[in-house]
Design a protein around this motif. Structure first.
Motif, PDB file in Angstrom:
ATOM      1  N   ASN A 243      79.701  22.427   8.453  1.00  0.00           N
ATOM      2  CA  ASN A 243      80.588  22.279   9.618  1.00  0.00           C
ATOM      3  C   ASN A 243      82.039  22.264   9.183  1.00  0.00           C
ATOM      4  O   ASN A 243      82.373  21.859   8.070  1.00  0.00           O
ATOM      5  CB  ASN A 243      80.338  20.936  10.313  1.00  0.00           C
ATOM      6  CG  ASN A 243      79.068  20.931  11.133  1.00  0.00           C
ATOM      7  OD1 ASN A 243      78.629  21.971  11.611  1.00  0.00           O
ATOM      8  ND2 ASN A 243      78.496  19.755  11.306  1.00  0.00           N
TER       9      ASN A 243
ATOM     10  N   LYS B  76      72.816   5.545   7.844  1.00  0.00           N
ATOM     11  CA  LYS B  76      74.225   5.670   7.450  1.00  0.00           C
ATOM     12  C   LYS B  76      74.539   4.782   6.244  1.00  0.00           C
ATOM     13  O   LYS B  76      75.680   4.725   5.784  1.00  0.00           O
ATOM     14  CB  LYS B  76      75.130   5.300   8.620  1.00  0.00           C
ATOM     15  CG  LYS B  76      75.043   6.287   9.790  1.00  0.00           C
ATOM     16  CD  LYS B  76      75.775   7.591   9.475  1.00  0.00           C
ATOM     17  CE  LYS B  76      75.732   8.557  10.658  1.00  0.00           C
ATOM     18  NZ  LYS B  76      76.357   9.856  10.328  1.00  0.00           N
TER      19      LYS B  76
ATOM     20  N   VAL C 290      81.284  19.415  17.050  1.00  0.00           N
ATOM     21  CA  VAL C 290      80.963  20.793  16.677  1.00  0.00           C
ATOM     22  C   VAL C 290      80.997  21.690  17.919  1.00  0.00           C
ATOM     23  O   VAL C 290      81.641  22.742  17.923  1.00  0.00           O
ATOM     24  CB  VAL C 290      79.574  20.857  15.988  1.00  0.00           C
ATOM     25  CG1 VAL C 290      79.148  22.288  15.757  1.00  0.00           C
ATOM     26  CG2 VAL C 290      79.617  20.101  14.665  1.00  0.00           C
TER      27      VAL C 290
ATOM     28  N   ARG D 224      78.200   5.257  13.581  1.00  0.00           N
ATOM     29  CA  ARG D 224      77.137   4.576  14.327  1.00  0.00           C
ATOM     30  C   ARG D 224      76.493   3.597  13.354  1.00  0.00           C
ATOM     31  O   ARG D 224      76.296   3.922  12.178  1.00  0.00           O
ATOM     32  CB  ARG D 224      76.088   5.579  14.815  1.00  0.00           C
ATOM     33  CG  ARG D 224      76.529   6.345  16.046  1.00  0.00           C
ATOM     34  CD  ARG D 224      75.489   7.340  16.497  1.00  0.00           C
ATOM     35  NE  ARG D 224      75.217   8.337  15.488  1.00  0.00           N
ATOM     36  CZ  ARG D 224      74.009   8.617  14.990  1.00  0.00           C
ATOM     37  NH1 ARG D 224      72.943   7.972  15.427  1.00  0.00           N
ATOM     38  NH2 ARG D 224      73.856   9.558  14.079  1.00  0.00           N
TER      39      ARG D 224
ATOM     40  N   VAL E 217      73.456  22.048   9.155  1.00  0.00           N
ATOM     41  CA  VAL E 217      74.905  21.946   9.108  1.00  0.00           C
ATOM     42  C   VAL E 217      75.514  21.762   7.709  1.00  0.00           C
ATOM     43  O   VAL E 217      76.698  21.445   7.606  1.00  0.00           O
ATOM     44  CB  VAL E 217      75.390  20.867  10.093  1.00  0.00           C
ATOM     45  CG1 VAL E 217      75.213  21.357  11.526  1.00  0.00           C
ATOM     46  CG2 VAL E 217      74.627  19.561   9.897  1.00  0.00           C
TER      47      VAL E 217
ATOM     48  N   HIS F  31      71.072  19.468  13.804  1.00  0.00           N
ATOM     49  CA  HIS F  31      72.193  18.592  13.430  1.00  0.00           C
ATOM     50  C   HIS F  31      71.667  17.318  12.781  1.00  0.00           C
ATOM     51  O   HIS F  31      72.370  16.672  12.021  1.00  0.00           O
ATOM     52  CB  HIS F  31      73.063  18.269  14.646  1.00  0.00           C
ATOM     53  CG  HIS F  31      73.788  19.477  15.151  1.00  0.00           C
ATOM     54  ND1 HIS F  31      75.072  19.781  14.791  1.00  0.00           N
ATOM     55  CD2 HIS F  31      73.368  20.495  15.943  1.00  0.00           C
ATOM     56  CE1 HIS F  31      75.436  20.929  15.355  1.00  0.00           C
ATOM     57  NE2 HIS F  31      74.410  21.379  16.058  1.00  0.00           N
ATOM     58  N   ASN F  32      70.467  16.940  13.147  1.00  0.00           N
ATOM     59  CA  ASN F  32      69.846  15.782  12.505  1.00  0.00           C
ATOM     60  C   ASN F  32      68.345  15.849  12.741  1.00  0.00           C
ATOM     61  O   ASN F  32      67.893  15.782  13.885  1.00  0.00           O
ATOM     62  CB  ASN F  32      70.416  14.485  13.082  1.00  0.00           C
ATOM     63  CG  ASN F  32      70.056  13.301  12.203  1.00  0.00           C
ATOM     64  OD1 ASN F  32      69.057  13.333  11.493  1.00  0.00           O
ATOM     65  ND2 ASN F  32      70.871  12.271  12.254  1.00  0.00           N
TER      66      ASN F  32
ATOM     67  N   GLU G  20      72.592  12.659   5.207  1.00  0.00           N
ATOM     68  CA  GLU G  20      73.733  13.055   6.041  1.00  0.00           C
ATOM     69  C   GLU G  20      73.732  14.564   6.206  1.00  0.00           C
ATOM     70  O   GLU G  20      74.119  15.294   5.299  1.00  0.00           O
ATOM     71  CB  GLU G  20      75.052  12.601   5.403  1.00  0.00           C
ATOM     72  CG  GLU G  20      76.239  12.664   6.334  1.00  0.00           C
ATOM     73  CD  GLU G  20      76.073  11.751   7.532  1.00  0.00           C
ATOM     74  OE1 GLU G  20      75.822  12.299   8.629  1.00  0.00           O
ATOM     75  OE2 GLU G  20      76.164  10.520   7.401  1.00  0.00           O
ATOM     76  N   PRO G  21      73.266  15.060   7.354  1.00  0.00           N
ATOM     77  CA  PRO G  21      73.198  16.505   7.560  1.00  0.00           C
ATOM     78  C   PRO G  21      74.521  17.193   7.211  1.00  0.00           C
ATOM     79  O   PRO G  21      74.551  18.121   6.423  1.00  0.00           O
ATOM     80  CB  PRO G  21      72.867  16.616   9.043  1.00  0.00           C
ATOM     81  CG  PRO G  21      72.126  15.343   9.356  1.00  0.00           C
ATOM     82  CD  PRO G  21      72.731  14.294   8.493  1.00  0.00           C
ATOM     83  N   CYS G  22      75.594  16.727   7.801  1.00  0.00           N
ATOM     84  CA  CYS G  22      76.898  17.216   7.369  1.00  0.00           C
ATOM     85  C   CYS G  22      77.849  16.048   7.205  1.00  0.00           C
ATOM     86  O   CYS G  22      78.331  15.770   6.132  1.00  0.00           O
ATOM     87  CB  CYS G  22      77.482  18.224   8.364  1.00  0.00           C
ATOM     88  SG  CYS G  22      79.120  18.749   7.823  1.00  0.00           S
ATOM     89  N   GLY G  23      78.064  15.333   8.305  1.00  0.00           N
ATOM     90  CA  GLY G  23      79.076  14.284   8.289  1.00  0.00           C
ATOM     91  C   GLY G  23      80.418  14.920   8.560  1.00  0.00           C
ATOM     92  O   GLY G  23      80.789  15.910   7.926  1.00  0.00           O
ATOM     93  N   LEU G  24      81.105  14.397   9.542  1.00  0.00           N
ATOM     94  CA  LEU G  24      82.440  14.922   9.848  1.00  0.00           C
ATOM     95  C   LEU G  24      83.493  13.912   9.448  1.00  0.00           C
ATOM     96  O   LEU G  24      84.609  14.256   9.068  1.00  0.00           O
ATOM     97  CB  LEU G  24      82.550  15.211  11.355  1.00  0.00           C
ATOM     98  CG  LEU G  24      81.528  16.213  11.894  1.00  0.00           C
ATOM     99  CD1 LEU G  24      81.581  16.270  13.414  1.00  0.00           C
ATOM    100  CD2 LEU G  24      81.775  17.598  11.309  1.00  0.00           C
TER     101      LEU G  24
ATOM    102  N   GLY H 266      78.533  13.549  16.270  1.00  0.00           N
ATOM    103  CA  GLY H 266      79.105  14.735  15.645  1.00  0.00           C
ATOM    104  C   GLY H 266      78.811  16.045  16.367  1.00  0.00           C
ATOM    105  O   GLY H 266      79.625  16.967  16.337  1.00  0.00           O
ATOM    106  N   LEU H 267      77.651  16.116  17.021  1.00  0.00           N
ATOM    107  CA  LEU H 267      77.321  17.342  17.755  1.00  0.00           C
ATOM    108  C   LEU H 267      78.423  17.695  18.756  1.00  0.00           C
ATOM    109  O   LEU H 267      78.795  18.865  18.907  1.00  0.00           O
ATOM    110  CB  LEU H 267      75.967  17.165  18.471  1.00  0.00           C
ATOM    111  CG  LEU H 267      75.591  18.233  19.494  1.00  0.00           C
ATOM    112  CD1 LEU H 267      75.517  19.627  18.872  1.00  0.00           C
ATOM    113  CD2 LEU H 267      74.245  17.895  20.151  1.00  0.00           C
TER     114      LEU H 267
HETATM  115  C1  GLC Z   1      74.810  14.837  13.421  1.00  0.00           C
HETATM  116  C2  GLC Z   1      74.674  14.515  11.939  1.00  0.00           C
HETATM  117  C3  GLC Z   1      76.004  14.650  11.214  1.00  0.00           C
HETATM  118  C4  GLC Z   1      76.639  16.005  11.547  1.00  0.00           C
HETATM  119  C5  GLC Z   1      76.745  16.177  13.054  1.00  0.00           C
HETATM  120  C6  GLC Z   1      77.332  17.508  13.471  1.00  0.00           C
HETATM  121  O1  GLC Z   1      75.511  13.831  14.066  1.00  0.00           O
HETATM  122  O2  GLC Z   1      74.138  13.218  11.750  1.00  0.00           O
HETATM  123  O3  GLC Z   1      75.825  14.568   9.822  1.00  0.00           O
HETATM  124  O4  GLC Z   1      77.923  16.072  10.978  1.00  0.00           O
HETATM  125  O5  GLC Z   1      75.467  16.076  13.635  1.00  0.00           O
HETATM  126  O6  GLC Z   1      76.601  18.607  12.992  1.00  0.00           O
END
Ligand code: GLC
Length: 471
Positions: free
Chosen positions: A246, A305, A22, A300, A213, A164-165, A377-381, A18-19
């Motif tokens: 995000n 997860k 972003v 992943r 995030v 991000h995590n 889950e920090p954000c999850g896209l 996910g990084l």
């Molecule tokens: C990491 C996190 C995910 C987040 C992503 C982008 O991969 O696990 O939850 O959406 O970073 O910030």
């Protein structure tokens, strides 16, 4: 406001998670809000000729790192209205295989972090803020304060660090801090944490603002259950911590234009989704049954997860009569499990092992539901992309999942199905609720609502701007 966005991966050049999404979309959104945002990242060997052909060589110099002086070349290019800098050192970044996972990770990213600062002393560019992301860039605020404050150009540069995590902190033996990272004895305390070198801890101490995030994850990581040891530091630094949800790249992820799909569709013309579903069933060698719901997972395959819940509940889910499509790679135990499920239920389960961006879009577009039972889950896209492609998310309410997915049964109406505790039976309950409504409400209610959701970056980009301006 000039922002330098430092990251170890960025779409479309190099991506593992996910990084990269972003980093590949936030900078352009910040520019729309009036910032001038540039991106700096390593020039991995895997970044192909199609990109390299457009790069210009700017300069090269030696980066002092402990007793070594490592070469660094700087290449630049414009892409999608954003200027990129690629830092080249073939010894560290030209490797066979993925972008991470080598024996000398500490040295590779200590080099990158130092090289980012060194680059600023060699090129004609003076950012107001260096925005660092995850542990691979966590030494930037540390090095800046330890080595570069005397350089007039860098004496007032601000730093922001985004988590991000929090599970991946850049932890190594403490001996690495001096000999490899080149920190003087007096500065080692900045990165030392419970007897180890912890790069993320260094960033949390030394940067001026910490963000993560999603707002819910920003609260969760103050708690030992989510903080992976760093909650202790974060509670002390809470005054400079905030959570900003995000967005997704709504131009790149657009089912009405996406060339990867068998047919395009949108809220006004949803019919193409039916063709995408048929195409997916064909491609996955599943029976082409338009009325059988498809539940997808793209992830992943790692335990946080939520795959332990899936493993426990899978047979029960299949008994509800759905098809399950999984794309992902990771821990062997889960890969083996899904291979085995596919062998046992070839008419219901299709597993593809790997990280495949094109196939993932075809799955989002063909699926009716999307399961994301994350433990954290920090954000999850994926849940946002899934909605945009009309796959209704079934998620555990944690972190960014809690901030982005409201339950269908909430008064006023949500657009997904949620459950609270990390428990397979609770997950099954949410799956059962979703399946129960499939024949009555999916086409008429859920799909149109999903296709209208807005997860663009605009609101979040404004929040980042407010954070930069508030330093
Ligand atoms: C990491 C996190 C995910 C987040 C992503 C982008 O991969 O696990 O939850 O959406 O970073 O910030």
């Amino acid at each position: 406001m000039k922002i330098l966005f430092a990251c170890s991966e960025c779409s479309p050049f190099a991506a593992s998670g996910g990084l990269a999404d972003v980093a590949g979309s936030l900078p352009a959104a910040l520019q729309k809000e009036g910032a001038e945002c540039r991106v700096i990242m390593p020039l991995y060997g895997s970044i192909g000729l199609q990109w390299r052909a457009n790069m210009t060589f700017l300069t090269s110099f030696g980066v002092p790192l402990s007793w070594r002086v490592a070469h660094c070349g700087v290449f630049t290019m414009q892409y999608g209205g954003v200027q990129y800098y690629f830092l080249d050192n073939e010894q560290y970044f030209k490797r066979e295989g993925g972008i991470y996972g080598y024996f000398d990770e500490a040295e590779r990213f200590a080099f990158f972090s130092k090289a980012v600062l060194e680059t600023l002393t060699h090129i004609d560019y003076e950012p107001d803020v260096i925005h660092c992301n995850d542990w691979q860039t966590a030494l930037i605020p540390v090095y800046l304060n330890v080595f570069y404050r005397e350089v007039p150009k860098l004496s007032r540069t601000h730093t922001v660090f985004t988590i991000h995590n929090i599970q991946y902190q850049g932890q190594f033996g403490l001996d690495v801090a001096g000999d490899v990272c080149g920190l003087p004895d007096w500065a080692i305390g900045k990165v030392e944490f419970h007897g180890d070198l912890n790069m993320m801890k260094g960033a949390l101490e030394e940067c001026e603002r910490i963000s993560t995030v999603s707002p819910t994850y920003a609260k969760e990581i103050l708690d030992p259950y989510f903080g992976h040891g760093l909650d202790e530091i974060l509670r002390q630094k809470e005054w400079k911590l905030c959570g900003i949800l995000n967005g997704i790249d709504t131009v790149g992820y657009n089912p009405s234009k996406d060339h990867a799909l068998a047919a395009n569709f949108s809220a006004r013309k949803p019919e193409g989704k039916t063709l995408c579903k048929a195409a997916l069933q064909q491609q996955m060698h599943l029976p082409e049954e338009p009325d059988t719901p498809i539940l997808a997972m793209v992830s992943r395959l790692v335990s946080h997860k939520g795959f332990d819940l899936v493993r426990y509940a899978m047979e029960n889910m299949l008994r509800m009569g759905m098809q399950v499509v999984i794309l992902g790679s990771g821990e062997q135990q889960y890969e083996e499990f899904f291979h085995e499920m596919q062998r046992r239920h070839p008419r219901q389960v299709a597993f593809t092992c790997g990280f495949m961006p094109t196939l993932s879009r075809q799955i989002y577009a063909g699926a009716d539901f999307f399961l994301m039972p994350s433990q954290s889950e920090p954000c999850g896209l994926a849940q946002m992309i899934a909605l945009r492609y009309g796959a209704i998310p079934i998620v555990r309410s944690t972190g960014g999942l809690a901030d982005s997915i409201i339950d269908w049964d909430t008064p006023g109406g949500g657009c997904g199905f949620t459950f609270q505790s990390y428990n397979a039976d609770d997950m099954l309950g949410a799956v059962r609720r979703a399946m129960g409504l499939y024949h009555s409400e999916y086409r008429a209610e859920m799909l149109p609502r999903a296709l209208k959701c807005d997860f663009s970056w605009r609101r979040s980009a404004k929040q980042y701007m407010a954070m930069y301006l508030g330093i």
